[in-house]
Design an enzyme around this catalytic site. Structure first.
Site, PDB file in Angstrom:
ATOM      1  N   TYR A   1       0.817  -1.204   0.000  1.00 55.53           N
ATOM      2  CA  TYR A   1       0.000   0.000   0.000  1.00 55.53           C
ATOM      3  C   TYR A   1       0.851   1.253   0.000  1.00 55.53           C
ATOM      4  O   TYR A   1       2.075   1.196   0.195  1.00 55.53           O
ATOM      5  CB  TYR A   1      -0.954   0.004   1.203  1.00 55.53           C
ATOM      6  CG  TYR A   1      -0.284   0.363   2.524  1.00 55.53           C
ATOM      7  CD1 TYR A   1       0.564  -0.538   3.170  1.00 55.53           C
ATOM      8  CD2 TYR A   1      -0.471   1.611   3.121  1.00 55.53           C
ATOM      9  CE1 TYR A   1       1.178  -0.210   4.362  1.00 55.53           C
ATOM     10  CE2 TYR A   1       0.141   1.950   4.323  1.00 55.53           C
ATOM     11  CZ  TYR A   1       0.963   1.033   4.944  1.00 55.53           C
ATOM     12  OH  TYR A   1       1.588   1.364   6.121  1.00 55.53           O
TER      13      TYR A   1
ATOM     14  N   LYS B   1       6.420  -1.840   1.691  1.00 51.62           N
ATOM     15  CA  LYS B   1       5.304  -1.247   2.444  1.00 51.62           C
ATOM     16  C   LYS B   1       4.129  -2.217   2.397  1.00 51.62           C
ATOM     17  O   LYS B   1       3.159  -2.053   1.653  1.00 51.62           O
ATOM     18  CB  LYS B   1       4.949   0.138   1.880  1.00 51.62           C
ATOM     19  CG  LYS B   1       4.169   0.990   2.873  1.00 51.62           C
ATOM     20  CD  LYS B   1       4.283   2.455   2.546  1.00 51.62           C
ATOM     21  CE  LYS B   1       3.329   3.333   3.328  1.00 51.62           C
ATOM     22  NZ  LYS B   1       3.467   3.286   4.772  1.00 51.62           N
TER      23      LYS B   1
ATOM     24  N   GLU C   1      12.969   2.471  13.515  1.00 53.93           N
ATOM     25  CA  GLU C   1      11.956   3.466  13.167  1.00 53.93           C
ATOM     26  C   GLU C   1      10.812   3.311  14.161  1.00 53.93           C
ATOM     27  O   GLU C   1      10.959   2.619  15.160  1.00 53.93           O
ATOM     28  CB  GLU C   1      11.491   3.277  11.721  1.00 53.93           C
ATOM     29  CG  GLU C   1      10.881   1.912  11.451  1.00 53.93           C
ATOM     30  CD  GLU C   1      10.306   1.758  10.042  1.00 53.93           C
ATOM     31  OE1 GLU C   1      10.093   2.765   9.342  1.00 53.93           O
ATOM     32  OE2 GLU C   1      10.041   0.602   9.655  1.00 53.93           O
TER      33      GLU C   1
ATOM     34  N   LEU D   1      11.543   1.483   6.753  1.00 50.81           N
ATOM     35  CA  LEU D   1      10.875   1.857   5.504  1.00 50.81           C
ATOM     36  C   LEU D   1      11.568   3.091   4.916  1.00 50.81           C
ATOM     37  O   LEU D   1      11.865   4.041   5.651  1.00 50.81           O
ATOM     38  CB  LEU D   1       9.403   2.200   5.790  1.00 50.81           C
ATOM     39  CG  LEU D   1       8.588   2.591   4.560  1.00 50.81           C
ATOM     40  CD1 LEU D   1       8.176   1.351   3.774  1.00 50.81           C
ATOM     41  CD2 LEU D   1       7.355   3.394   4.930  1.00 50.81           C
TER      42      LEU D   1
HETATM   43  N1  PDD Z   1       2.974   5.048   7.446  1.00 54.28           N
HETATM   44  N2  PDD Z   1       7.714   3.792   8.777  1.00 54.28           N
HETATM   45  C1  PDD Z   1       6.564   3.085   8.831  1.00 54.28           C
HETATM   46  C2  PDD Z   1       6.590   1.728   9.463  1.00 54.28           C
HETATM   47  C3  PDD Z   1       5.379   3.628   8.285  1.00 54.28           C
HETATM   48  O1  PDD Z   1       4.247   2.912   8.315  1.00 54.28           O
HETATM   49  C4  PDD Z   1       5.411   4.927   7.724  1.00 54.28           C
HETATM   50  C5  PDD Z   1       4.197   5.571   7.120  1.00 54.28           C
HETATM   51  C6  PDD Z   1       6.624   5.624   7.701  1.00 54.28           C
HETATM   52  C7  PDD Z   1       6.753   6.994   7.064  1.00 54.28           C
HETATM   53  O2  PDD Z   1       6.716   6.899   5.654  1.00 54.28           O
HETATM   54  P1  PDD Z   1       6.191   8.096   4.743  1.00 54.28           P
HETATM   55  O3  PDD Z   1       6.973   9.297   5.103  1.00 54.28           O
HETATM   56  O4  PDD Z   1       6.449   7.625   3.368  1.00 54.28           O
HETATM   57  O5  PDD Z   1       4.720   8.284   5.033  1.00 54.28           O
HETATM   58  C8  PDD Z   1       7.763   5.026   8.223  1.00 54.28           C
HETATM   59  C9  PDD Z   1       1.780   5.458   6.748  1.00 54.28           C
HETATM   60  C10 PDD Z   1       1.566   6.914   6.651  1.00 54.28           C
HETATM   61  C11 PDD Z   1       0.597   4.688   7.290  1.00 54.28           C
HETATM   62  O6  PDD Z   1       0.757   3.496   7.482  1.00 54.28           O
HETATM   63  O7  PDD Z   1      -0.469   5.264   7.476  1.00 54.28           O
END
Ligand code: PDD
Length: 294
Positions: A39, A152, A185, A209
């Site tokens: 996703y 992801k 993270e 990620l």
């Molecule tokens: N989550 N690390 C993890 C495990 C995440 O699920 C996310 C983002 C990030 C940050 O990634 P980005 O800057 O590309 O949004 C880091 C999304 C927003 C979610 O699951 O809703």
């Protein structure tokens, strides 16, 4: 969100556009039974998607990482997503994109059916200005996820459990550590520390990620002459750092005020503030630029 905004929340599901609340996917969709999918979450500002190309690039990497080929080119996906956003008429929103291996009789073996592709637009409150950014409290949680966090994946159960462990103890977000007390993270965000004047974050890969917000901020920091290092930090090093913040598409940046039993900061640090302001300036520039061009 008011009723009018809810009625604008539209979904594109395998080629059909309908109100989000009416969309249904079969119980034998592999996303439902195996979490067999990937996703993306993209932020919409001023009615325009921010860093859509980067998100679609990561979607392609994630899906090829689990051996699903996207049923549509990135170019066509961009066109369809942009058109759905325009149809929704929403200015502050997000687009959730998901691709699963499709719907077939339950069997671990890959099926031959086409993937299920969907994306929908959902309303969000406008972003908070950098000088009013909220703080968060982190709780350390042992990382029990798989070793392909660069994908992801929709298989988010360890993240969900970690987040809720943090919430039920009165914290906002879970920060993952491995068996050697090294940080990776958070459950739904990337983690940064300012050590001296250097911005430090763990390298993306097995346990991290490659966050899009993270990448934009690394670029912004370099442009601003702030030294950047991608290396793992121990919990002890992070606790002693000057500033700590977390990032994600929907939250942008949040500064960390507390971590476990420690008070980290009473107010947002100067480098965090500077980076957040520059991030919001870039959002404005890019979403306004696309609007002017389009
Ligand atoms: N989550 N690390 C993890 C495990 C995440 O699920 C996310 C983002 C990030 C940050 O990634 P980005 O800057 O590309 O949004 C880091 C999304 C927003 C979610 O699951 O809703």
């Amino acid at each position: 969100m008011n009723g009018q905004e809810a009625s604008r929340e539209l979904i594109w599901l395998n080629g059909r556009v309908l109100p989000l609340s009416e969309a249904r996917v079969g119980v034998e969709d592999r996303g439902f039974q195996f979490a067999d999918g990937v996703y993306e979450v993209v932020r919409i500002y001023n009615g325009r998607p921010f860093t859509l190309a980067q998100h679609l690039h990561r979607l392609e990497r994630s899906s090829s990482g689990i051996k699903i080929s996207l049923p549509m080119s990135k170019r066509e996906l961009t066109r369809q997503i942009e058109s759905l956003i325009v149809r929704s008429g929403l200015a502050d929103a997000m687009v959730y994109i998901q691709v699963t291996r499709g719907e077939a009789g339950r069997n671990h073996q890959f099926p031959t059916c086409p993937p299920t592709l969907l994306f929908y637009v959902r309303s969000l409150p406008p972003a908070t200005p950098a000088d009013e950014a909220v703080s968060v409290k982190l709780k350390t949680v042992v990382d029990e996820r798989w070793k392909r966090c660069w994908i992801k994946s929709i298989a988010l159960l360890p993240n969900v459990l970690a987040k809720n462990e943090a919430l039920s103890a009165g914290f906002d977000e879970a920060a993952f550590i491995d068996g050697e007390n090294m940080l990776s993270e958070c459950s739904a965000s990337n983690l940064f520390a300012v050590v001296g004047r250097t911005l430090v974050t763990a390298a993306a890969g097995a346990s991290v990620l490659p966050g899009i917000t993270r990448q934009v901020l690394l670029e912004i920091a370099s442009d601003a002459g702030i030294p950047v290092e991608e290396k793992p930090l121990s919990l002890g090093q992070a606790m002693e750092s000057e500033e700590i913040f977390i990032t994600s598409t929907t939250r942008e940046l949040s500064w960390v005020s507390h971590w476990d039993t420690h008070r980290i900061a009473r107010k947002c640090g100067p480098i965090t503030r500077q980076l957040h302001e520059a991030y919001q300036a870039r959002v404005l520039r890019e979403t306004a630029k696309i609007r002017a061009a389009g």
